[in-house]
Design an enzyme around this catalytic site. Structure first.
Site, short mmCIF file in Angstrom:
data_model
loop_
_atom_site.label_atom_id
_atom_site.label_comp_id
_atom_site.label_asym_id
_atom_site.label_seq_id
_atom_site.Cartn_x
_atom_site.Cartn_y
_atom_site.Cartn_z
N CYS A 260 -1.24 -17.36 -40.20
CA CYS A 260 -0.92 -17.85 -38.84
C CYS A 260 -0.44 -19.30 -38.93
O CYS A 260 -0.96 -20.18 -38.26
CB CYS A 260 -2.13 -17.73 -37.92
SG CYS A 260 -3.03 -16.17 -38.05
N LYS A 266 -0.73 -27.83 -40.46
CA LYS A 266 -1.76 -27.70 -41.50
C LYS A 266 -1.15 -27.27 -42.83
O LYS A 266 -1.65 -27.65 -43.90
CB LYS A 266 -2.83 -26.70 -41.04
CG LYS A 266 -3.58 -27.15 -39.79
CD LYS A 266 -4.62 -26.13 -39.36
CE LYS A 266 -5.28 -26.54 -38.05
NZ LYS A 266 -4.33 -26.45 -36.91
N ASP A 311 2.22 -9.70 -39.90
CA ASP A 311 1.07 -9.72 -39.00
C ASP A 311 -0.22 -9.77 -39.82
O ASP A 311 -0.55 -8.82 -40.54
CB ASP A 311 1.10 -8.48 -38.11
CG ASP A 311 0.00 -8.46 -37.07
OD1 ASP A 311 -0.82 -9.41 -37.05
OD2 ASP A 311 -0.05 -7.51 -36.27
N CYS A 383 -9.03 -23.38 -32.23
CA CYS A 383 -9.10 -24.51 -31.29
C CYS A 383 -9.73 -24.02 -29.99
O CYS A 383 -9.14 -24.09 -28.91
CB CYS A 383 -7.73 -25.14 -31.06
SG CYS A 383 -6.44 -23.99 -30.55
#
Length: 448
Positions: A260, A266, A311, A383
């Site tokens: 992801c 990151k 995915d 988050c």
């Protein structure tokens, strides 16, 4: 008359309509500002109006309800948006003259009809005349707190039960505050000389205790105008997000997976931590977002990343990726920890949606963990502060996966010891009063 309507307010109303139709404020605003040639002053006002109205929507609507002469009047959605925008200026922006906010709102409403203009004028005049009764202070009642601070009542009740009144009020105020623009120095390009030059010539301030972190003290409206950004010396990355990649303890020559991965903040941080000397795979479900990530990493001088579209929740697809020494799972989530940046999320997330997120997160975590080499480490992060998406996902995984163990963080690993809890989880929620952070959670597991 229409030509006198200020471009900042016009852009704000157009963006707010798009947000009402389902777009994220950040994306809609960015696209609108790219299309318009606005001055820095107008860009800043348009941004202030969009985020302010979205943050305080329910409170603004409660003011409207108190000032409508005939309660229950059916209101045109665009007229309501005009009223919200004007009332935000009147009640929250002292630098905007009240008459200017009213005149602009009436002018814009008149483009629809004289009836709408008269209605807007009447509501705003009554709000000015009865300011105290139109916007009374909140009580400790969950429903009143929810309306006043514009949060869903179910979420306010949850936080009251978990944290008590004082901390909940702090959380609500924090969520409705403006987030500073925070940057990370890209050590692949930034040298001590360039760092010194950037901080001297730009309105940037180093954040004590946080390596390579900078805060923009005064924004000109475009991050591209900050010295060193276009050259790749700077990365836009919120402070809490900057603390995630180091928790993975990446080392040179390792094979590392960032699941992801888009938009790549990151990913680029992982590359910088290993001096761009590792085999990093950036996985994301969106080809477009992965293309944008690739362009961003090219600006930053990152060459160690392979980009894969797929995915992470699909167990058949992930088997083709091979195995890894380190895996970062920054899973899709409710975004309830980043409401300062995405305030519309609080109106769209329901308790049922949290369970849907948790199911997807659990599938991704299980799939990714299966790719970990023996002795390898995985960091799961979101988050969001909700128990469903954080501890719930991790505990369920550990219960179902005896070949893995929790590898607790220690307080020396993070800039602020308070960010590691008793179980060794990393959590920046509730935000420390001395450091307004976004709400991130992370846990680390190791394969036995």
């Amino acid at each position: 008359m229409a030509s006198l309507f200020t471009p900042s307010r016009k852009v704000a109303l157009q963006v707010l309509q798009e947000v009402r139709e389902g777009r994220f404020a950040e994306d809609a605003l960015s696209d609108a500002l790219d299309r318009q040639s606005l001055s820095a002053k107008d860009r800043n006002l348009a941004t202030e109006l969009v985020y302010g109205v979205v943050r305080w929507r329910d409170r603004l609507d409660s003011i409207i309800r108190r000032c409508v002469i005939r309660p229950g009047t059916r209101m045109d959605p665009d007229v309501r948006e005009i009223l919200r925008t004007a009332l935000y200026q009147i009640f929250f922006l002292q630098r905007i003259p009240e008459h200017a906010a009213v005149d602009q709102a009436v002018m814009y409403a008149s483009q629809r009809s004289k009836k709408h203009a008269g209605f807007v004028n009447a509501v705003l005049r009554r709000a000015l005349r009865d300011r105290e009764t139109a916007d009374p202070p909140p009580e400790k009642d969950p429903r009143r707190l929810a309306v006043y601070y514009s949060h869903p009542e179910w979420l306010v009740r949850r936080w009251l039960h978990r944290f008590g009144y004082r901390k909940t009020k702090h959380i609500l105020q924090h969520n409705n505050s403006k987030a500073s623009l925070e940057l990370r120095l890209n050590t692949l390009k930034a040298t001590p000389d360039t760092v010194s030059q950037i901080t001297e010539e730009s309105e940037l301030q180093a954040i004590p205790g946080f390596p390579n972190a900078l805060r923009v003290m005064r924004s000109s409206g475009k991050v591209e105008t900050i010295k060193g950004f276009l050259e790749g010396s700077l990365v836009v990355q919120a402070l809490a997000s900057q603390m995630i990649a180091p928790l993975l303890k990446p080392q040179p020559d390792m094979r590392i997976l960032d699941a992801c991965a888009a938009p790549g903040g990151k990913t680029s941080h992982l590359a910088a931590l290993v001096q761009d000397n590792a085999r990093i795979v950036a996985l994301d479900i969106s080809q477009q977002r992965l293309n944008e990530t690739a362009a961003n990493l090219q600006r930053l001088g990152v060459h160690s990343v392979e980009f894969v579209v797929g995915d992470a929740a699909d167990p058949q697809m992930v088997k083709e990726l091979g195995t890894f020494d380190r895996i970062l799972v920054d899973a899709p989530c409710s975004n309830l920890g980043v409401l300062r940046h995405n305030p519309e999320a609080k109106y769209r997330v329901t308790p049922e949606a949290l369970m849907q997120f948790a199911r997807i997160q659990s599938r991704i975590l299980s799939n990714m963990a299966g790719l970990l080499n023996p002795g390898g480490m995985l960091v799961y992060s979101v988050c969001s502060p909700t128990e469903e998406e954080t501890v719930g996902v991790v505990d369920a995984f550990l219960t179902a996966s005896p070949g893995f163990s929790l590898l607790p963080f220690i307080r020396e690993e993070v800039p602020m010891p308070v960010l590691v809890d008793a179980r060794g989880f990393f959590a920046t929620f509730p935000p420390p009063p001395e450091m307004p952070l976004d709400g991130f959670f992370a846990a680390r597991v190791a394969r036995k």
